[in-house]
Design a protein around this motif. Structure first.
Motif, short mmCIF file in Angstrom:
data_model
loop_
_atom_site.label_atom_id
_atom_site.label_comp_id
_atom_site.label_asym_id
_atom_site.label_seq_id
_atom_site.Cartn_x
_atom_site.Cartn_y
_atom_site.Cartn_z
N PRO A 180 -7.85 11.08 -0.69
CA PRO A 180 -6.62 10.29 -0.91
C PRO A 180 -6.57 9.09 0.04
CG PRO A 180 -6.13 12.64 -0.89
CD PRO A 180 -7.56 12.50 -0.47
N THR A 181 -6.19 7.96 -0.49
CA THR A 181 -6.17 6.70 0.26
C THR A 181 -4.75 6.14 0.24
OG1 THR A 181 -8.43 6.27 -0.47
CG2 THR A 181 -7.23 4.42 0.48
N ARG A 182 -4.35 5.49 1.32
CA ARG A 182 -2.98 4.98 1.45
C ARG A 182 -2.97 3.48 1.68
NH1 ARG A 182 -3.38 9.89 3.77
NH2 ARG A 182 -1.87 11.48 3.11
N GLU A 183 -1.97 2.83 1.09
CA GLU A 183 -1.71 1.40 1.31
C GLU A 183 -0.22 1.23 1.62
OE1 GLU A 183 -3.90 -0.93 1.41
OE2 GLU A 183 -5.66 -0.13 0.33
N THR A 184 0.10 0.36 2.59
CA THR A 184 1.49 0.15 2.98
C THR A 184 1.95 -1.24 2.55
OG1 THR A 184 1.28 1.63 4.88
CG2 THR A 184 3.10 0.06 4.92
N ILE A 185 3.13 -1.29 1.95
CA ILE A 185 3.71 -2.55 1.44
C ILE A 185 5.04 -2.81 2.13
CG2 ILE A 185 4.59 -3.74 -0.60
CD1 ILE A 185 2.51 -0.83 -1.35
N TYR A 186 5.24 -4.01 2.63
CA TYR A 186 6.52 -4.42 3.20
C TYR A 186 7.39 -5.01 2.10
CZ TYR A 186 4.61 -3.64 7.85
OH TYR A 186 4.08 -3.07 8.96
N LEU A 187 8.58 -4.44 1.94
CA LEU A 187 9.46 -4.84 0.85
C LEU A 187 10.31 -6.04 1.25
CD1 LEU A 187 10.72 -1.33 -0.35
CD2 LEU A 187 8.92 -2.74 -1.37
N SER A 188 10.63 -6.85 0.25
CA SER A 188 11.62 -7.90 0.43
C SER A 188 13.01 -7.30 0.24
CB SER A 188 11.41 -9.02 -0.60
OG SER A 188 10.12 -9.58 -0.46
N GLU A 189 13.99 -7.93 0.82
CA GLU A 189 15.35 -7.40 0.76
C GLU A 189 15.87 -7.42 -0.67
OE1 GLU A 189 19.62 -7.96 3.10
OE2 GLU A 189 17.96 -9.37 3.39
N VAL A 190 16.49 -6.31 -1.11
CA VAL A 190 17.06 -6.18 -2.44
C VAL A 190 18.45 -5.59 -2.31
CG1 VAL A 190 16.86 -5.07 -4.71
CG2 VAL A 190 14.80 -5.85 -3.52
#
Length: 580
Positions: free
Chosen positions: A133-143
């Motif tokens: 299993p591999t992981r990727e992290t995403i920074y979200l824009s404000e919603v």
């Protein structure tokens, strides 16, 4: 126990296969996980798209192995999956999987600007191995808080544009057909206005080489020039696709265009005998010995001129070029993207190569005509300078400069013709040149007389906007009226933008459809901060680009048009827009 026996059996089978005739069987290449699955993401408002592209046909991802973990203040909805394929493997049995590529859509119900999502995924190389299993992290824009309801993705119903089709073709397993196709499309682009200035540049180079120019050297000089042009065009395309449209626009800024115009005027002076363009004698002698008694610095100078000339064609955004840029921007594959751009460039350079090579045979080898032709090439280089300035100062001043250029060239050729022997050819040349002189005078007088006239091509119902806020306001206003919206991204340096205005938009079959829409236009010629913000907000790769918004305010990204389109195909395209 059954799983262990299965693994042992697979191991023995692979060992047996490798021991017997393994050189006849090409196994799939095992890549690191980050190369096997190229990950990308994009967030637009309350919609997050997670995309993976597999490195080969034997790689796949499991649908049931996708997981999301949230860190921070954020709430997301259920993942929207595309239709998977059912696949049996020796590790997990029958499983829904994705081959080639997959895009997941995640509704963002609410998010602070410092929240992150970590997505976990897992895949296998068919019959060889499975990755952990591999992981990727995403920074979200404000919603802001919302209901998380996403519009149905229209990409399944809209037609595929030509540039999208070319991008998909590049993503296929076979590379020969895409590269040959782009080479052929490049040949067609060689006869477009953006490439036209290269013809007088190359002919002036060939014509300025003197009386003893062999066919072999003419070919070598032409190939050197074309390679310089192709290198600039390829590298510029990769920069635009990787870093954004603002770099292409910067190369068409007033400072660059004026600098190029001055350069071509200075080079034209050498054609008129004002000075001799050559290296210092000491360096020239060294290059003479190193280049088999070729004229000092000629190949280096021609290559540099080719590099500069590649900038001349850079504003031409066409479907083939945009297809390659889309592929590079989406996949990050600079190697294949560069090869595709190079194939397109070489197609554009083939007619130039043929012209330059034939120039060695067709140009006079001695006599007064050789000097005359050299002067004509000087006029042609001045014409290139005027083409550069025409992107900035189109109007009365440029019209008068073109008229003066035509009068001067026709007058010079009439004087040269006067010194030739009297025969029917001389009479024919006199008549043709006299008509050209009158035509140039008439063109200048007409420009002065019509200086206050309104160009009907610009008399369109465009609402001019500048910023993203302007766009959002006008789209909301159109939505309130239940109308679709077209946004024309325009710049004065964009030749195809002007073709749209003069050849496509005014046509009755197009006007019949645009009259039911709200037509917006953003002039990004200045390339200031607001222009760049608008272009980057929609990931614009080149001009002209036309964006369409439905009556609900959603951009119809699958119907975006990049590059020139004639009236009837564009009318058909608008029909697709109005259906959604």
């Amino acid at each position: 126990m059954k799983r262990i026996l299965t693994i042992l059996l697979l191991t023995l089978t692979s060992l047996q296969a490798s021991a017997s005739f393994s050189f006849l069987k090409q196994e799939p290449q095992v890549l690191p996980v980050d190369q096997a699955y190229t990950f990308d993401f994009a967030q637009q408002d309350n919609q997050l798209q997670l995309s993976w592209k597999m490195a080969g046909k034997d790689y796949y991802l499991y649908q049931e192995k996708f997981e999301l973990a949230i860190d921070g203040e954020a709430v997301v909805g259920e993942i929207r999956y595309p239709q998977p394929e059912n696949h049996f493997d020796d590790w997990f049995g029958d499983q829904p999987v994705y081959f080639d590529q997959v895009t997941l859509t995640v509704p963002i119900l609410e998010s602070s600007k410092d929240a992150t999502i970590t997505v976990t995924y897992q895949g296998c190389l068919d019959g060889i191995l499975c990755y952990p299993p591999t992981r990727e992290t995403i920074y979200l824009s404000e919603v802001a808080a919302n209901d998380g309801v996403l519009p149905d993705a229209p990409a399944q119903t809209g037609p595929q544009t030509q540039q999208d089709g070319l991008a998909s073709m590049l993503a296929s397993d076979s590379l020969v057909l895409p590269l040959l196709t782009l080479f052929g499309l490049g040949i067609l682009l060689a006869f477009t206005p953006c490439v036209f200035p290269m013809y007088p540049i190359l002919t002036s180079i060939i014509g300025g080489q003197g009386n003893k120019l062999s066919t072999g050297k003419a070919f070598a000089l032409s190939m050197t020039y074309v390679q310089g042009m192709a290198l600039t065009y390829t590298l510029l395309g990769l920069v635009v696709a990787s870093a954004g449209m603002k770099y292409q626009a910067a190369l068409q800024s007033p400072a660059v265009l004026i600098g190029l115009a001055v350069l071509f005027v200075v080079l034209s002076l050498s054609m008129f005998g004002v000075y001799n363009l050559q290296l210092p004698s000491s360096l020239q002698n060294r290059l003479n010995n190193a280049q088999n008694q070729q004229k000092g610095g000629s190949f280096v100078g021609v290559f540099v001129m080719g590099l500069i000339s590649g900038l001349v064609a850079s504003p031409c955004t066409t479907a083939p070029l945009t297809g390659v840029l889309l592929y590079v921007a989406q996949s990050g594959d600079l190697v294949l993207g560069g090869a595709a751009l190079y194939a397109l460039s070489m197609g554009m350079g083939l007619p130039l190569l043929l012209l330059g090579t034939s120039g060695g045979k067709l140009l006079p080898r001695a006599g007064a005509w050789m000097e005359t032709i050299k002067h004509v090439f000087g006029f042609l280089m001045i014409a290139v300078a005027l083409m550069m300035l025409d992107r900035l100062y189109a109007g009365l001043v440029l019209d008068l400069l073109w008229a003066l250029w035509g009068i001067t060239l026709a007058g010079y050729l009439l004087l040269a013709n006067k010194r030739t022997q009297f025969n029917w050819l001389k009479v024919s040349r006199t008549v043709v040149l006299g008509l050209a002189l009158l035509g140039s005078v008439s063109y200048g007088m007409q420009a002065v007389m019509n200086r206050d006239a309104v160009n009907p091509a610009h008399d369109l119902a465009f609402v001019h906007i500048k910023t993203l806020a302007d766009l959002e306001r006008e789209v909301a206003k159109a939505n309130a009226e239940g109308k679709a919206v077209m946004l024309d991204l325009y710049a004065d340096w964009c030749v195809a933008c002007k073709e749209f205005e003069h050849k496509t938009f005014p046509q009755p079959n197009v006007r019949e459809r645009t009259d039911t829409m709200v037509m917006l236009q953003a002039d990004v010629t200045r390339n200031d901060a607001e222009d760049i913000e608008l272009l980057e907000a929609f990931d614009v790769l080149g001009l002209p680009t036309l964006l369409f918004f439905s009556a609900d305010g959603e951009e119809l990204s699958q119907l975006r048009v990049t590059g020139f389109m004639a009236a009837q195909p564009f009318a058909n395209h608008l029909d697709q827009v109005l259906k959604l």
